[in-house]
Design a protein around this motif. Structure first.
Motif, mmCIF file in Angstrom:
data_model
loop_
_atom_site.group_PDB
_atom_site.id
_atom_site.type_symbol
_atom_site.label_atom_id
_atom_site.label_comp_id
_atom_site.label_asym_id
_atom_site.label_seq_id
_atom_site.Cartn_x
_atom_site.Cartn_y
_atom_site.Cartn_z
ATOM 1 N N PHE A 10 -1.608 4.280 18.701
ATOM 2 C CA PHE A 10 -1.480 5.002 17.144
ATOM 3 C C PHE A 10 -2.170 6.333 17.253
ATOM 4 O O PHE A 10 -3.109 6.524 17.554
ATOM 5 N N SER A 11 -1.453 6.975 16.439
ATOM 6 C CA SER A 11 -2.136 8.379 16.012
ATOM 7 C C SER A 11 -1.798 8.550 14.588
ATOM 8 O O SER A 11 -0.325 8.185 14.107
ATOM 9 N N ARG A 12 -2.673 9.116 13.727
ATOM 10 C CA ARG A 12 -2.266 9.546 12.539
ATOM 11 C C ARG A 12 -1.649 10.833 12.479
ATOM 12 O O ARG A 12 -1.671 11.044 11.122
ATOM 13 N N PRO A 47 -3.805 6.494 6.780
ATOM 14 C CA PRO A 47 -3.858 5.224 7.296
ATOM 15 C C PRO A 47 -5.533 4.623 7.775
ATOM 16 O O PRO A 47 -6.139 5.593 8.277
ATOM 17 N N LEU A 48 -5.597 3.557 7.609
ATOM 18 C CA LEU A 48 -6.965 3.109 8.160
ATOM 19 C C LEU A 48 -6.988 2.788 9.729
ATOM 20 O O LEU A 48 -8.039 2.345 10.088
ATOM 21 N N ILE A 49 -5.984 2.515 10.188
ATOM 22 C CA ILE A 49 -5.812 2.209 11.550
ATOM 23 C C ILE A 49 -6.463 3.235 12.378
ATOM 24 O O ILE A 49 -6.172 4.552 12.379
ATOM 25 N N GLU A 71 0.791 12.710 6.525
ATOM 26 C CA GLU A 71 1.193 13.446 5.224
ATOM 27 C C GLU A 71 2.666 13.201 5.055
ATOM 28 O O GLU A 71 3.083 13.079 3.869
ATOM 29 N N GLN A 72 3.482 13.494 5.987
ATOM 30 C CA GLN A 72 5.105 13.132 5.928
ATOM 31 C C GLN A 72 5.521 11.952 6.006
ATOM 32 O O GLN A 72 6.762 11.598 5.811
ATOM 33 N N TRP A 73 4.655 10.838 6.109
ATOM 34 C CA TRP A 73 5.211 9.573 6.084
ATOM 35 C C TRP A 73 5.300 8.784 4.680
ATOM 36 O O TRP A 73 5.683 7.783 4.546
ATOM 37 N N GLY A 74 5.035 9.700 3.719
ATOM 38 C CA GLY A 74 5.368 9.096 2.200
ATOM 39 C C GLY A 74 4.232 8.265 1.855
ATOM 40 O O GLY A 74 4.553 7.336 1.055
ATOM 41 N N LEU A 75 3.110 8.313 2.510
ATOM 42 C CA LEU A 75 1.858 7.243 2.163
ATOM 43 C C LEU A 75 1.211 8.048 0.867
ATOM 44 O O LEU A 75 1.034 9.247 0.966
ATOM 45 N N ASP A 76 0.368 7.396 0.426
ATOM 46 C CA ASP A 76 -0.414 7.702 -0.677
ATOM 47 C C ASP A 76 -1.890 8.247 -0.046
ATOM 48 O O ASP A 76 -2.488 8.923 -0.744
ATOM 49 N N TYR A 77 -2.279 7.369 0.992
ATOM 50 C CA TYR A 77 -3.527 7.866 1.564
ATOM 51 C C TYR A 77 -3.522 7.777 3.077
ATOM 52 O O TYR A 77 -2.534 7.246 3.509
#
Length: 109
Positions: A6-8, A20-22, A12-18
């Motif tokens: 996993f990589s963050r 990821p915590l992973i 920002e382009q994933w449509g998430l509000d914040y």
């Protein structure tokens, strides 16, 4: 079965509000068809990934240790899948049945 890191990056382009915590480098198991569920519900990789994500809070802080667990878990899940065994079943359900006959196997002693 695929095992990815996993990589963050680009979250920002994933449509998430914040964000990821992973954790970075967290291993993620995927079935070859990239699905996390099917008609019977969540697949075993969903439960395995949840377990992997909890390793840091359960005393396993090193990413190399996460990968050691994931590299052992992936072939085990593949083995169970090949033999038609649901890893989330009870001990009695983990005994494969021959086609057309009910399970009459008694537990090993």
């Amino acid at each position: 079965m695929l095992l990815i890191s996993f990589s963050r990056e680009g979250w920002e382009q994933w449509g998430l509000d914040y964000e990821p915590l992973i954790p970075e480098r967290m291993p993620v198991l995927l079935d070859d068809d990239l699905l996390f569920e099917d008609e019977s519900g969540p697949r075993p990789t969903v439960v395995a990934n949840a377990w992997l994500r909890e390793l840091p809070i359960n005393g396993v802080p090193a990413w190399r240790s996460w990968w050691a667990y994931a590299r052992g878990l992936a072939p085990w899940l593949e083995f169970l899948q090949r033999h038609g065994v649901d890893p989330s079943g009870t001990a009695m359900n983990c005994v494969p049945r021959s086609e057309g006959s009910p399970s009459t196997a008694s537990p090993a002693r």
